[in-house]
Write an enzyme that holds these catalytic residues in place. Structure first.
Site, PDB file in Angstrom:
ATOM      1  CD  GLU A  34      -2.768   1.166   2.492  1.00 55.29           C
ATOM      2  OE1 GLU A  34      -2.704   0.245   3.325  1.00 55.29           O
ATOM      3  OE2 GLU A  34      -3.518   2.150   2.593  1.00 55.29           O
ATOM      4  NE  ARG A 259       2.593  -8.377   9.930  1.00 60.26           N
ATOM      5  CZ  ARG A 259       2.717  -7.245   9.292  1.00 60.26           C
ATOM      6  NH1 ARG A 259       3.768  -6.490   9.459  1.00 60.26           N
ATOM      7  NH2 ARG A 259       1.792  -6.814   8.497  1.00 60.26           N
ATOM      8  CE  LYS A 269       3.510   0.188   5.029  1.00 58.28           C
ATOM      9  NZ  LYS A 269       2.413   0.039   4.084  1.00 58.28           N
TER      10      LYS A 269
HETATM   11  P1  ATP Z   1       2.839  -2.289   8.104  1.00 57.75           P
HETATM   12  O1  ATP Z   1       2.078  -3.087   9.110  1.00 57.75           O
HETATM   13  O2  ATP Z   1       4.279  -2.137   8.407  1.00 57.75           O
HETATM   14  O3  ATP Z   1       2.187  -1.007   7.742  1.00 57.75           O
HETATM   15  P2  ATP Z   1       1.607  -3.555   5.917  1.00 57.75           P
HETATM   16  O4  ATP Z   1       1.395  -5.019   5.957  1.00 57.75           O
HETATM   17  O5  ATP Z   1       0.432  -2.716   6.200  1.00 57.75           O
HETATM   18  O6  ATP Z   1       2.847  -3.193   6.807  1.00 57.75           O
HETATM   19  P3  ATP Z   1       1.668  -3.384   3.091  1.00 57.75           P
HETATM   20  O7  ATP Z   1       2.165  -2.302   2.243  1.00 57.75           O
HETATM   21  O8  ATP Z   1       0.216  -3.648   3.120  1.00 57.75           O
HETATM   22  O9  ATP Z   1       2.191  -3.086   4.544  1.00 57.75           O
HETATM   23  O10 ATP Z   1       2.465  -4.732   2.825  1.00 57.75           O
HETATM   24  C1  ATP Z   1       2.866  -5.208   1.576  1.00 57.75           C
HETATM   25  C2  ATP Z   1       3.274  -6.652   1.721  1.00 57.75           C
HETATM   26  O11 ATP Z   1       4.380  -6.772   2.614  1.00 57.75           O
HETATM   27  C3  ATP Z   1       2.164  -7.494   2.295  1.00 57.75           C
HETATM   28  O12 ATP Z   1       2.075  -8.678   1.538  1.00 57.75           O
HETATM   29  C4  ATP Z   1       2.589  -7.760   3.711  1.00 57.75           C
HETATM   30  O13 ATP Z   1       2.081  -8.963   4.173  1.00 57.75           O
HETATM   31  C5  ATP Z   1       4.116  -7.744   3.589  1.00 57.75           C
HETATM   32  N1  ATP Z   1       4.747  -7.391   4.875  1.00 57.75           N
HETATM   33  C6  ATP Z   1       4.544  -6.283   5.599  1.00 57.75           C
HETATM   34  N2  ATP Z   1       5.247  -6.310   6.748  1.00 57.75           N
HETATM   35  C7  ATP Z   1       5.922  -7.492   6.750  1.00 57.75           C
HETATM   36  C8  ATP Z   1       6.824  -8.129   7.659  1.00 57.75           C
HETATM   37  N3  ATP Z   1       7.180  -7.564   8.814  1.00 57.75           N
HETATM   38  N4  ATP Z   1       7.324  -9.339   7.321  1.00 57.75           N
HETATM   39  C9  ATP Z   1       6.981  -9.916   6.171  1.00 57.75           C
HETATM   40  N5  ATP Z   1       6.141  -9.370   5.270  1.00 57.75           N
HETATM   41  C10 ATP Z   1       5.606  -8.183   5.543  1.00 57.75           C
HETATM   42 MG    MG Z   2      -1.334  -3.024   4.993  1.00 60.26          MG
END
Ligand code: ATP
Ligand code: MG
Length: 553
Positions: A34, A259, A269
């Site tokens: 995102e 994760r 984030k």
């Molecule tokens: P955050 O919680 O840090 O905002 P998010 O999951 O909301 O992260 P996205 O941009 O939606 O961020 O994530 C893009 C991809 O990265 C998704 O497939 C998510 O599952 C993966 N991802 C995010 N954080 C991690 C992590 N700590 N380890 C592995 N994969 C991750």
């Molecule tokens: Mg997300």
């Protein structure tokens, strides 16, 4: 790409057998960020997994921006994310935006309504939450659940046309309010948001929810294996429902993995943004940030990050990885690549009283003792040099082998010097040392006359290049991520950045942004790409030389 050995993991095994059994003819994965912030090391794990998996089986990987929440998203983040994925060494096959599918997503929602599988609901967000029930109690049906298909089609069209205010209506899936899986209790598919979208502008005032947009987008692109993190496990039945009921042709499957969590590292984030917005760090790419751009500016290499991601592997059980493991891979990568030179971080001037005044000689110094191919360089030596303040003690404890009054040490790649006199200011601070050197002890001449126990580094004073050194510590004082009672901003480590002013060798004048060096005894450093144009040179410490941590072979 180098070292292409995606380690064996359960998702890889699924892909392999799906191909073998002919369930899919080609593997297609996607990385779906995102664009609401910068990517961090956790995202790197997901990027490596998706791209390397497809690579290994000659498949394809798309980069898709999940831009369905206009309030938080921005083009700045889109550009930063692209740069970070490329820096890691990956190339996407197709670049997509969920917003490109808004029309198709809308049409598929109409299909759902026509099948009696979705309805427009007037409950507020709070009411929906209250009526959803709990893990032990079923939810209650919405009073709007039995609206006719005609009414739903009409209301949904009017939602799109902008007739209603934010929050006045939503489109919900009609599934099962008593399902043991709360995700299936008539989840919201569309909401109203009169907000400007960074790509579609004001064309839309209804936006699809992640749980609906994601599966349909995957299906549109023909993704075969849709990999996400464990928190979406409960959403998988909804993912399958959306694809089946909206009658998508292709049938992607979702797989979840744990994760990445790292010790001493904030990964969410939301918190990273707080650090940026409160000016606690110098932007998303501050070298203390666990963002990919921060790691790049600090001096981490894509090779090291990829090797780390491979080593930690892919599993379904949550765990916390020791950040020293990442540092281990940085050292491994830089060990043979980074030239080794001398830098004095906290200078103390030394005058060599028996060295001829005005004379400068050039000495040969090897560039990397472990990699002969890196050759050698010439460094100046003269009557005045700088040494590290820490390498002198007036009243040393026993076993201190560096300089103290009357003691002799080796200057790396130069001569033995002996401390004869200590010069102090009116307050008693040491301002200068007066030493003598022994011309017989020149490095490389095979001098064996006597031995000294200490070797210290130095930089010749007249040609030394002034430099700033930035040393880092974790941003947070403790380990837990926001679980602590203390507000987040009170848990910030006030000493996460230490700035020292010293000197580097004259040939460093030519160093440019992101050049990496090993400074003798201090560790690996990266030229801050933002520093050189300002006329001063800043070296970010990437990692110190040693760690107690060993990665098992
Ligand atoms: P955050 O919680 O840090 O905002 P998010 O999951 O909301 O992260 P996205 O941009 O939606 O961020 O994530 C893009 C991809 O990265 C998704 O497939 C998510 O599952 C993966 N991802 C995010 N954080 C991690 C992590 N700590 N380890 C592995 N994969 C991750
Ligand atoms: Mg997300």
């Amino acid at each position: 790409m180098d070292n292409k050995t995606s380690s064996s993991n359960f998702i890889r095994n699924i892909v392999e057998s799906d191909l073998k059994e002919g369930k899919v003819s080609e593997v297609i994965t996607r990385f779906p960020p995102e664009p609401n912030g910068y990517l961090h090391i956790g995202h790197a794990k997901s990027i490596c997994l998706n791209f390397e998996l497809a690579d290994e089986f000659k498949g394809r990987t798309n980069l898709r921006f999940d831009d369905t929440n206009p309030l938080k998203e921005d083009t700045e983040f889109v550009e930063a994310i692209k740069e970070d994925v490329q820096w890691l060494g990956f190339e996407w096959d197709e670049l997509h935006f969920a917003s490109d599918y808004f029309e198709e997503l809308y049409n598929r929602a109409v299909v759902l309504i026509k099948k009696g599988k979705a309805y427009v609901c007037d409950l507020t967000a709070d009411q929906i939450r209250e009526m959803r029930g709990t893990l032990t109690e079923p939810g209650q049906n919405s009073p709007y659940r039995d609206r006719s298909i005609e009414e739903n089609l009409d209301l949904f069209a009017r939602m799109r046309a902008g007739e209603f205010k934010d929050g006045e209506k939503v489109l919900r899936a009609k599934i099962d309010m008593s399902s043991p899986n709360i995700t299936l209790r008539d989840p919201v598919l569309y909401r109203i948001a009169h907000a400007h979208h960074h790509r579609t502008g004001d064309s839309w005032c209804i936006y699809p929810m992640y749980d609906y947009a994601h599966p349909i987008s995957d299906a549109i692109e023909g993704v075969t294996h849709s990999i996400c993190t464990m928190e979406f496990e409960d959403h998988r039945p909804l993912y399958d429902w959306a694809i089946r009921e909206s009658e998508m042709e292709s049938e992607p499957h979702q797989y979840e993995f744990a994760r990445l969590n790292l010790t001493n590292t904030i990964m969410s984030k939301r918190y990273l943004k707080m650090l940026v917005d409160n000016g606690i760090v110098d932007g998303w790419d501050d070298p203390r940030m666990p963002t990919i751009s921060g790691m790049r500016r600090k001096g981490y290499t894509p090779e090291a990050v990829r090797a780390f991601c491979r080593e930690i592997g892919v599993a379904r059980a949550n765990s916390v990885v020791d950040e020293r493991m990442l540092e281990h891979f940085i050292r491994e990568d830089l060990k043979l690549k980074a030239p080794r030179t001398m830098a004095v971080l906290q200078p103390l001037k030394v005058v060599i009283t028996n060295y001829p005044e005005g004379q400068v000689e050039m000495l040969e110094a090897e560039n990397n003792a472990e990699n002969e191919a890196m050759g050698s360089r010439q460094i100046p030596f003269s009557r005045e040099i700088y040494i590290e303040r820490d390498d002198f003690m007036e009243n040393p404890p026993s076993k201190y082998f560096r300089l103290f009054p009357g003691n002799e040490v080796r200057l790396k790649s130069a001569y033995f010097i002996k401390c004869e006199e200590v010069v102090k200011d009116a307050d008693g601070n040491v301002t200068e040392l007066r030493c003598t050197y022994d011309p017989e002890t020149k490095s490389g001449t095979g001098f064996t006359g006597r031995k000294v126990k200490g070797t210290i580094h130095w930089v010749e004073a007249s040609q030394a290049v002034p430099a700033e050194f930035h040393l880092f510590e974790p941003l947070l004082l403790d380990d837990a991520e926001g679980e602590d009672d203390k507000p987040f901003l009170e848990r910030i480590n006030p000493n996460s950045l230490e700035v020292l002013k010293g000197f580097v060798e004259p040939n460093m004048q030519e160093a440019s942004g992101n050049d990496k060096f090993q400074f003798f005894r201090h560790g690996y450093f990266n030229v801050d790409p933002k520093s050189t144009d300002a006329g001063r040179i800043v070296f970010n410490r990437i990692v110190s030389l040693k760690s107690s941590f060993d990665v098992k072979a």
